[in-house]
Design a protein around this motif. Structure first.
Motif, short mmCIF file in Angstrom:
data_model
loop_
_atom_site.label_atom_id
_atom_site.label_comp_id
_atom_site.label_asym_id
_atom_site.label_seq_id
_atom_site.Cartn_x
_atom_site.Cartn_y
_atom_site.Cartn_z
N UNK A 1 2.32 6.33 -7.05
CA UNK A 1 1.29 7.24 -7.55
C UNK A 1 1.74 8.69 -7.43
N UNK A 2 2.30 9.06 -6.28
CA UNK A 2 2.74 10.44 -6.07
C UNK A 2 3.87 10.82 -7.01
N UNK B 1 4.67 9.44 -9.87
CA UNK B 1 4.14 9.47 -11.24
C UNK B 1 3.36 10.75 -11.50
N UNK B 2 2.55 11.15 -10.52
CA UNK B 2 1.79 12.39 -10.65
C UNK B 2 2.71 13.59 -10.79
N UNK B 3 3.76 13.62 -9.95
CA UNK B 3 4.70 14.75 -10.00
C UNK B 3 5.41 14.82 -11.35
N UNK B 4 5.80 13.65 -11.88
CA UNK B 4 6.46 13.62 -13.18
C UNK B 4 5.50 14.07 -14.28
N UNK B 5 4.28 13.55 -14.25
CA UNK B 5 3.28 13.92 -15.26
C UNK B 5 2.93 15.40 -15.17
N UNK C 1 14.79 13.52 -8.44
CA UNK C 1 14.23 13.04 -7.17
C UNK C 1 12.96 12.23 -7.38
N UNK C 2 12.12 12.68 -8.31
CA UNK C 2 10.89 11.94 -8.59
C UNK C 2 11.18 10.58 -9.22
N UNK C 3 12.15 10.54 -10.12
CA UNK C 3 12.51 9.26 -10.74
C UNK C 3 13.12 8.30 -9.72
N UNK C 4 13.94 8.83 -8.81
CA UNK C 4 14.51 7.99 -7.75
C UNK C 4 13.42 7.48 -6.82
N UNK C 5 12.47 8.33 -6.50
CA UNK C 5 11.35 7.92 -5.66
C UNK C 5 10.54 6.82 -6.33
N UNK D 1 0.83 -1.21 0.00
CA UNK D 1 0.00 0.00 0.00
C UNK D 1 0.86 1.26 0.00
N UNK D 2 1.89 1.27 0.84
CA UNK D 2 2.76 2.44 0.90
C UNK D 2 3.52 2.63 -0.40
N UNK D 3 4.00 1.53 -0.98
CA UNK D 3 4.72 1.63 -2.25
C UNK D 3 3.79 2.14 -3.34
#
Length: 108
Positions: free
Chosen positions: A28-29, A31-35, A74-78, A21-23
């Motif tokens: 989701x977060x 992916x949203x930030x990248x999009x 940072x988003x890609x690493x996350x 669930x956490x992953x």
């Protein structure tokens, strides 16, 4: 002894489920930030101005900026970290499932 095994299996299943669930939330977060970043492109002047500012900063400031939500790296690493977390959590659930299967086979 069966009480200890039952608690261990329950704990493993809960940990695995919580981890998934956490992953999923993290994926989701990120992916949203990248999009969102792709949907709002910056013009060349802003990119060059930011690059010039970053070159003038101290290395300490650059490293502290890695956690910034506006940072593509940072988003890609996350995204990758959360993928690894999801894979590890699914392995935990798989091992717990196999353990329950083996216990049922031993009882039968």
């Amino acid at each position: 002894m069966s009480f200890s095994v039952a608690n261990s299996v329950n704990s493993a299943l809960l940990s695995g489920t919580f981890g998934l669930q956490q992953a999923s939330k993290g994926i989701t977060q990120a992916s949203f930030d990248i999009a969102n970043r792709a949907a709002h492109p910056r013009d060349t002047t802003d990119v060059l101005a930011d690059a010039a500012k970053q070159q003038l900063r101290q290395p300490r400031d650059l490293l502290s900026g890695l956690g910034n939500k506006d940072n593509l790296t940072g988003n890609l690493l996350s995204l990758q970290n959360n993928l690894n977390y999801a894979q590890a959590s699914s392995k935990v659930i798989g091992v717990a499932k196999d353990l329950v299967g083996n216990l049922i086979d031993d009882i039968a």
